[in-house]
Structure formats: structure tokens, C-alpha cells
Design a protein around this motif. Structure first.
Motif, PDB file in Angstrom:
ATOM      1  N   VAL A  44       0.824  -1.205   0.000  1.00 38.88           N
ATOM      2  CA  VAL A  44       0.000   0.000   0.000  1.00 38.88           C
ATOM      3  C   VAL A  44       0.864   1.263   0.000  1.00 38.88           C
TER       4      VAL A  44
ATOM      5  N   SER B 189       7.701  -5.603   5.120  1.00 38.63           N
ATOM      6  CA  SER B 189       6.846  -4.602   5.766  1.00 38.63           C
ATOM      7  C   SER B 189       5.700  -5.250   6.525  1.00 38.63           C
ATOM      8  N   HIS B 190       5.524  -6.555   6.386  1.00 44.39           N
ATOM      9  CA  HIS B 190       4.370  -7.211   7.008  1.00 44.39           C
ATOM     10  C   HIS B 190       4.630  -7.563   8.468  1.00 44.39           C
ATOM     11  N   LEU B 191       3.557  -7.519   9.225  1.00 41.90           N
ATOM     12  CA  LEU B 191       3.688  -7.611  10.685  1.00 41.90           C
ATOM     13  C   LEU B 191       4.348  -8.913  11.157  1.00 41.90           C
TER      14      LEU B 191
ATOM     15  N   ILE C 274       8.053  -9.405  10.438  1.00 42.42           N
ATOM     16  CA  ILE C 274       8.873  -8.434  11.173  1.00 42.42           C
ATOM     17  C   ILE C 274       8.995  -8.841  12.639  1.00 42.42           C
TER      18      ILE C 274
ATOM     19  N   LEU D 110      10.000  -4.195  17.758  1.00 47.39           N
ATOM     20  CA  LEU D 110       8.929  -3.923  16.799  1.00 47.39           C
ATOM     21  C   LEU D 110       8.305  -2.573  17.129  1.00 47.39           C
TER      22      LEU D 110
ATOM     23  N   ILE E  45       4.944  -0.651  17.008  1.00 45.77           N
ATOM     24  CA  ILE E  45       3.495  -0.788  16.793  1.00 45.77           C
ATOM     25  C   ILE E  45       3.005   0.530  16.204  1.00 45.77           C
ATOM     26  N   PHE E  46       2.435   0.433  15.019  1.00 47.51           N
ATOM     27  CA  PHE E  46       1.994   1.660  14.343  1.00 47.51           C
ATOM     28  C   PHE E  46       0.653   2.133  14.909  1.00 47.51           C
TER      29      PHE E  46
ATOM     30  N   ARG F  42      -6.821  -7.242  12.160  1.00 48.68           N
ATOM     31  CA  ARG F  42      -6.797  -7.810  10.804  1.00 48.68           C
ATOM     32  C   ARG F  42      -7.253  -9.258  10.863  1.00 48.68           C
TER      33      ARG F  42
ATOM     34  N   TYR G 266      -6.080 -12.654   9.639  1.00 49.36           N
ATOM     35  CA  TYR G 266      -4.912 -13.352   9.097  1.00 49.36           C
ATOM     36  C   TYR G 266      -5.339 -14.721   8.589  1.00 49.36           C
TER      37      TYR G 266
HETATM   38  N1  UFG Z   1       2.150  -3.170  11.738  1.00 49.43           N
HETATM   39  C1  UFG Z   1       2.818  -2.631  12.816  1.00 49.43           C
HETATM   40  N2  UFG Z   1       4.195  -2.591  12.770  1.00 49.43           N
HETATM   41  C2  UFG Z   1       4.904  -3.076  11.704  1.00 49.43           C
HETATM   42  C3  UFG Z   1       4.190  -3.622  10.604  1.00 49.43           C
HETATM   43  C4  UFG Z   1       2.806  -3.649  10.656  1.00 49.43           C
HETATM   44  O1  UFG Z   1       2.217  -2.170  13.794  1.00 49.43           O
HETATM   45  O2  UFG Z   1       6.133  -2.977  11.725  1.00 49.43           O
HETATM   46  C5  UFG Z   1       0.664  -3.213  11.782  1.00 49.43           C
HETATM   47  C6  UFG Z   1       0.036  -2.393  10.674  1.00 49.43           C
HETATM   48  O3  UFG Z   1      -0.090  -1.061  11.062  1.00 49.43           O
HETATM   49  C7  UFG Z   1      -1.306  -3.107  10.517  1.00 49.43           C
HETATM   50  C8  UFG Z   1      -0.986  -4.569  10.861  1.00 49.43           C
HETATM   51  O4  UFG Z   1       0.258  -4.532  11.558  1.00 49.43           O
HETATM   52  O5  UFG Z   1      -2.219  -2.621  11.455  1.00 49.43           O
HETATM   53  C9  UFG Z   1      -0.828  -5.446   9.647  1.00 49.43           C
HETATM   54  O6  UFG Z   1       0.080  -4.828   8.744  1.00 49.43           O
HETATM   55  P1  UFG Z   1       0.670  -5.552   7.462  1.00 49.43           P
HETATM   56  O7  UFG Z   1       1.607  -4.604   6.808  1.00 49.43           O
HETATM   57  O8  UFG Z   1       1.191  -6.895   7.850  1.00 49.43           O
HETATM   58  O9  UFG Z   1      -0.606  -5.827   6.573  1.00 49.43           O
HETATM   59  P2  UFG Z   1      -1.670  -4.784   5.999  1.00 49.43           P
HETATM   60  O10 UFG Z   1      -2.947  -5.070   6.729  1.00 49.43           O
HETATM   61  O11 UFG Z   1      -1.207  -3.394   5.998  1.00 49.43           O
HETATM   62  O12 UFG Z   1      -1.676  -5.220   4.478  1.00 49.43           O
HETATM   63  C10 UFG Z   1      -2.447  -6.244   4.000  1.00 49.43           C
HETATM   64  C11 UFG Z   1      -1.833  -6.783   2.706  1.00 49.43           C
HETATM   65  C12 UFG Z   1      -1.916  -5.761   1.621  1.00 49.43           C
HETATM   66  C13 UFG Z   1      -3.317  -5.257   1.518  1.00 49.43           C
HETATM   67  C14 UFG Z   1      -3.787  -4.708   2.835  1.00 49.43           C
HETATM   68  C15 UFG Z   1      -5.183  -4.193   2.777  1.00 49.43           C
HETATM   69  O13 UFG Z   1      -0.488  -7.163   2.910  1.00 49.43           O
HETATM   70  O14 UFG Z   1      -1.523  -6.347   0.396  1.00 49.43           O
HETATM   71  O15 UFG Z   1      -3.725  -5.731   3.793  1.00 49.43           O
HETATM   72  O16 UFG Z   1      -5.432  -3.359   3.843  1.00 49.43           O
HETATM   73  F1  UFG Z   1      -3.419  -4.262   0.618  1.00 49.43           F
END
Ligand code: UFG
Length: 327
Positions: A78, A187-189, A192, A204, A206-207, A220, A222
């Protein structure tokens, strides 16, 4: 069937390709290896090429007598899509149109397409059903939504049969331990957090912990990558001319960032230090699937419904491949 798997060297594509091969299908992986991994492809099955190369794609479809396409090849971050939308529209939209044209030229009319929860944007209600409005809030979501529309139009006009599978958060790895998640940068939780457990990161971030959720962190859904793979197989069985399937793939269970970290602590035995950082722009507070339509239509039932077993498979992969496919 003879199946062309675009992006079959990537995370979800490689798992699905394995399921297809095990089910007795003849698979051909079409990938430019820009983000995928040669090591994730079975020997002799890789065709290196660009999605934009319509003639090459059509040639492969004719030469290999392809019956159906599984289309995973795409960029899927994203934040990156916001920073460089041109890259996303070019690869995800133009690349997909090139693939559809190659299919038309070679008479292939069945396709399973990787779509995403990002096409919904920020829905007002949970869980998300397929008939909720699709209002993406970033170029990645838009790029996938455009292709969903193209598929609907190709189905109506040219008799394509398609399934647009809207993944929630793909996670985990095959328990076999030789396929898994390997993104650079990651970049995925879950990966990481596991990199923290491996000592590759100190902590880590936490965003945001001020979201309107019970523990303040984002929720989310999963879904295990092998469960995504099994849904692709089931969808393939139901693709006939004019069939249009649009299905959410999730478990229906929401897990917060803090709950993911706790599951990782239990699985790894590592303390996993955390710090609280700023919210990441574009993160909706909660995304959870209603996948009852996939259950009814495909008879699909995810095998993994709890976060811990999902993390456990991811942990096995990361422990045995601390540098991903590089070792
Ligand atoms: N997060 C953290 N710290 C990190 C990484 C992630 O707190 O270092 C949080 C994010 O803010 C989010 C959650 O963990 O709340 C999940 O984040 P991810 O990056 O693992 O996954 P996303 O939900 O952002 O992304 C996924 C898919 C994308 C898709 C998106 C749709 O990987 O391809 O969902 O919202 F577009």
C-alpha cells in the motif's frame, strides 16, 4: 489441466502452484523474478517474462496448451503504491490487461485473479461482505479494482469465466518448511515480529495504539497461505464460461497487532520488545472478512482458524531460512 501461474515465484503464487501440482495439474510459472524467487519454483517450470509482453504470453499459452490462468503477479504494498502510483497502474493494471489480451488471442478464457481487501477501502461495518461498496483509499486497491471491472466486462463480452479472490492478510508458510514469505524490504507484521525473535531487529514498532479497538491496535483477519491456495484450487474447478465469482478469503476472526505479538511470544519464547510509534497512513482500524460466500460457493473452509498455528508455520520457515530463500 495445463495452468499458467503468473507470479508463481512469489509468496501466495508459489504456495498455490504447489497445491496445483499436487492435485495433478501441469503448471507453468510465468514470472520476471523482480520480487519472486527462483528457489520457490519447481525445477524446469519457470518461464521468465514480463506481463507487458503480450506476444510472449500468448505464445506460451498456445505452446503449452494452457487451459486456465492463475494471476498472482502484482505489486502489493500500500505505502509503495501511494509513493509511486505509476508503478502500480503500469504493472498491476496494464500488466493484467496485457495478460487478458494474450488470453483472448490464444483462446484461454478461464482465470483466477488475486484481488484484495484493499478494494473495500474503509468499510463502515464489520465483517466485510462481498456486496459492500468497493471504495479503495490507495492506488494499490484501485489497481486491483480496475482489473476486477475488466474481468467482469471480459466475462460479459467474451465469455471469460473468472474468480476474483479477495484476500485478507495472507500469513504463515507451508508446514513442509521450504516455501515461505520473503520480501525485501519486509513490511508485514508477522515476518517483522519474527525477525525480532531471530535477533535481526531490536524491536517492533506498533503503528499506533489509539485506534477505536479493544486494545487500541489495528485488527486484521490473518488467513493462512495454504488456505488461500486451497481456495484457488476449488475456484478453478468451478470456472466455466460466463462464471463470475467474487469471494472474500479470510477466517472471519479478527486479531489485533498486540494479539499477534503475544502469539509470537508464545510460539518463539522470545520477549519481543515493542515501542509505540505513529499510525501508518492508510491503515484502517479493522478489516475482518465474512467468508460465508466462499464457504457456500466453493465448499472452502480454512484449516487454520487461530493465529498461533499460523504463526507457528511462519516461525518454522523463518528459523530454517533466516535470510529467506538466500539461506
Ligand atoms: N504493523 C505494525 N508494525 C509493523 C508492521 C505492521 O504495527 O512494523 C501493523 C500495521 O499497522 C497493521 C498490521 O500490523 O495494522 C498489519 O500490517 P501488514 O503490513 O502486515 O498488513 P496490511 O494489513 O497493511 O496489508 C495487508 C496486505 C496488503 C493489503 C492490505 C489491505 O499485505 O496487500 O492488507 O489493507 F493491501
Amino acid at each position: 489441466m495445463n495452468i499458467l501461474v503468473t507470479g508463481g515465484a512469489g509468496y501466495v503464487g508459489s504456495h498455490a502452484a504447489r497445491w496445483l501440482a499436487r492435485a495433478g495439474h501441469e503448471i507453468w510459472i510465468y514470472d520476471n523474478l523482480s520480487r519472486g524467487h527462483r528457489e520457490a519454483v519447481p525445477a524446469g517450470r519457470l518461464i521468465e517474462g514480463e506481463l507487458a509482453d503480450t506476444a510472449k504470453l500468448a505464445g506460451v499459452m498456445v505452446a503449452r496448451q494452457i487451459d486456465a490462468v492463475m494471476h498472482f503477479a502484482a505489486y502489493a504494498l500500500v505505502g509503495e503504491s501511494v509513493a509511486d502510483p505509476a508503478m502500480y497502474y503500469r504493472n498491476n493494471v496494464l500488466g493484467s490487461l496485457s495478460l487478458l489480451e494474450a488470453m483472448r488471442a490464444s483462446g484461454v478464457r478461464r482465470i483466477v485473479f488475486s484481488s484484495t481487501t484493499a478494494t473495500y477501502g474503509e468499510p463502515e461495518k464489520m465483517p466485510i461482505r462481498e456486496d459492500f461498496p468497493q471504495r479503495p483509499i490507495n492506488p494499490y486497491g484501485f489497481s486491483k479494482l480496475v482489473v476486477e471491472h475488466a474481468l467482469a466486462d471480459y466475462a460479459a463480452a467474451y465469455g471469460f469465466g473468472y474468480a476474483a479472490l479477495r484476500y485478507f492478510n495472507a500469513a504463515g508458510a507451508t508446514p513442509d518448511g521450504d516455501l515461505g514469505e520473503d520480501h525485501d524490504p519486509e513490511s508485514h507484521l508477522i515476518p517483522i515480529v519474527l525477525q525480532v525473535a531471530l535477533g535481526q531487529r531490536e524491536k517492533l514498532t506498533i503503528f499506533g495504539d489509539d485506534y477505536p479497538t479493544p486494545d487500541g491496535t489495528c485488527i486484521r483477519d490473518y488467513v493462512h497461505v495454504d488456505d488461500l491456495a486451497s481456495a484457488h484450487l476449488a475456484a478453478l474447478d468451478r470456472l466455466h464460461e460466463g462464471v463470475a465469482l467474487k469471494l472474500n478469503l479470510g477466517t472471519g476472526r479478527g486479531t489485533s497487532v498486540r494479539q499477534v505479538i503475544d502469539a509470537c511470544r508464545r510460539v518463539t519464547g522470545h520477549a519481543i520488545p515493542v515501542e509505540i510509534g505513529q499510525r501508518r497512513p492508510g491503515d484502517p482500524p479493522e478489516l475482518v472478512a465474512d467468508s460465508s460466500l466462499a464457504r457456500e460457493t466453493l465448499g472452502w473452509k480454512p484449516k487454520y482458524t487461530q493465529i498461533e498455528p499460523i504463526v507457528d508455520t511462519a516461525w518454522r520457515w523463518h528459523k530454517s531460512h533466516p535470510r529467506g530463500y538466500a539461506g
